[in-house]
Design a protein around this motif. Structure first.
Motif, PDB file in Angstrom:
ATOM      1  N   LEU A 212       0.831  -1.213   0.000  1.00 37.84           N
ATOM      2  CA  LEU A 212       0.000   0.000   0.000  1.00 37.84           C
ATOM      3  C   LEU A 212       0.862   1.258   0.000  1.00 37.84           C
ATOM      4  N   GLU A 213       2.097   1.093  -0.418  1.00 35.51           N
ATOM      5  CA  GLU A 213       3.040   2.221  -0.506  1.00 35.51           C
ATOM      6  C   GLU A 213       3.136   2.992   0.808  1.00 35.51           C
TER       7      GLU A 213
ATOM      8  N   ALA B 134       0.929   3.541   2.989  1.00 31.67           N
ATOM      9  CA  ALA B 134      -0.290   4.251   3.407  1.00 31.67           C
ATOM     10  C   ALA B 134      -1.113   3.395   4.374  1.00 31.67           C
TER      11      ALA B 134
ATOM     12  N   TYR C 183      -7.244   0.586   3.592  1.00 26.96           N
ATOM     13  CA  TYR C 183      -8.592   1.014   3.192  1.00 26.96           C
ATOM     14  C   TYR C 183      -9.621   0.481   4.193  1.00 26.96           C
TER      15      TYR C 183
ATOM     16  N   ARG D 282      -7.521   1.273  -3.311  1.00 27.67           N
ATOM     17  CA  ARG D 282      -6.278   2.076  -3.452  1.00 27.67           C
ATOM     18  C   ARG D 282      -6.565   3.541  -3.198  1.00 27.67           C
ATOM     19  N   ALA D 283      -7.668   4.017  -3.802  1.00 21.86           N
ATOM     20  CA  ALA D 283      -8.006   5.438  -3.671  1.00 21.86           C
ATOM     21  C   ALA D 283      -8.274   5.784  -2.208  1.00 21.86           C
TER      22      ALA D 283
ATOM     23  N   SER E  73      -7.147   4.229   0.438  1.00 24.34           N
ATOM     24  CA  SER E  73      -5.890   4.143   1.157  1.00 24.34           C
ATOM     25  C   SER E  73      -5.075   5.418   0.968  1.00 24.34           C
ATOM     26  N   ARG E  74      -5.012   5.881  -0.293  1.00 20.29           N
ATOM     27  CA  ARG E  74      -4.259   7.110  -0.585  1.00 20.29           C
ATOM     28  C   ARG E  74      -4.885   8.323   0.112  1.00 20.29           C
TER      29      ARG E  74
ATOM     30  N   ALA F 259      -3.896   8.485   3.599  1.00 17.78           N
ATOM     31  CA  ALA F 259      -2.502   8.899   3.776  1.00 17.78           C
ATOM     32  C   ALA F 259      -2.403  10.417   3.794  1.00 17.78           C
ATOM     33  N   GLN F 260      -3.259  11.059   2.955  1.00 17.56           N
ATOM     34  CA  GLN F 260      -3.246  12.526   2.907  1.00 17.56           C
ATOM     35  C   GLN F 260      -3.943  13.143   4.105  1.00 17.56           C
TER      36      GLN F 260
END
Ligand code: 6GU
Length: 227
Positions: free
Chosen positions: A178-179, A181, A184, A215-216, A218-219, A222-223
């Protein structure tokens, strides 16, 4: 993995060993053994620590006691031990434990964890016997035992076959998958509860779209970290 913990409270690790995923690890041939460094002390009355030179509060774990315990267990000079095995001291000011460090430790065949108490370790232990100093956060615990359990918990669950489903440990919060992050959100039945519905996409049966949504999410997390 063969994990050895040196502690004044070896009985605490009996509870740790009874956890389901630790039991799974033991059944696969991994080991978690706790050693009481008091039992190896060369000093009369079972002494393991002493007052700090220069004065000040608390007690400091003695270097001679730590050497005796490591020698008894490994039959070698602890100075050479750290060249072929990770010898980790749990210290509040150490390298912060994160998913990457846990993955790194999970790759080791053997691991030694040293738990301090009171004011901590005589500096010569850290300088000469130890390969790593690890902390689980910037706050102080009364001893390294809970930190050692945290390290072992996160490391053991990464070993193949320890979790019911090996993929559980691959795509989770802070993982490479998940890079780094957070994970989800997850939902299960019931699909509708009060007026709280599960996102439609998860019920769509459309794998690619589910992947994309996860993915979205999760990203996004992260933000904007959770409150
Ligand atoms: Cl590893 N040990 C102690 N005593 N306190 C801590 C810690 C370790 N990590 C955070 N606080």
């Amino acid at each position: 993995m063969k994990a050895d913990v040196f502690t004044l409270f070896p009985q605490w690790f009996e509870w740790f060993r009874s956890q389901r995923h630790v039991q799974n690890a033991l059944a696969l041939g991994h080991t978690v053994d706790a050693f009481d460094f008091r039992s190896a002390t060369p000093l009369k009355w079972g002494q393991v620590d002493d007052t700090p030179f220069g004065g000040g509060a608390g007690m400091v774990l003695r270097v001679d006691v730590m050497e005796a315990a490591l020698r008894e267990r490994y039959g070698e000079d602890p100075v050479s031990l750290r060249s072929h095995r990770r010898v980790v001291a749990l210290t509040p000011a150490g390298r912060l434990l994160d998913d990457a460090l846990a993955t790194e430790l999970a790759g080791e065949e053997e691991l030694t964890l040293l738990c301090g108490r009171y004011e901590g370790f005589d500096e010569r232990i850290l300088e000469h016997f130890v390969s790593d100093q690890i902390s689980i956060g910037r706050y102080v615990l009364a001893g390294g035992e809970l930190a050692a359990m945290v390290v072992l918990d996160t490391v053991l669950r990464k070993l193949p076959g320890v979790l019911g489903d090996d993929l559980s440990a691959v795509e989770e919060s802070f993982s490479q998958a998940l890079e780094g992050a957070p994970e989800y959100p997850h939902y299960t039945r019931p699909a509708q509860w009060r007026d709280w519905a599960v996102p439609d996409v998860l019920l769509s049966g459309h794998h690619a779209r589910v992947e994309e949504w996860r993915r979205a999410q999760s990203r996004l997390r992260a933000q904007r970290p959770l409150p």
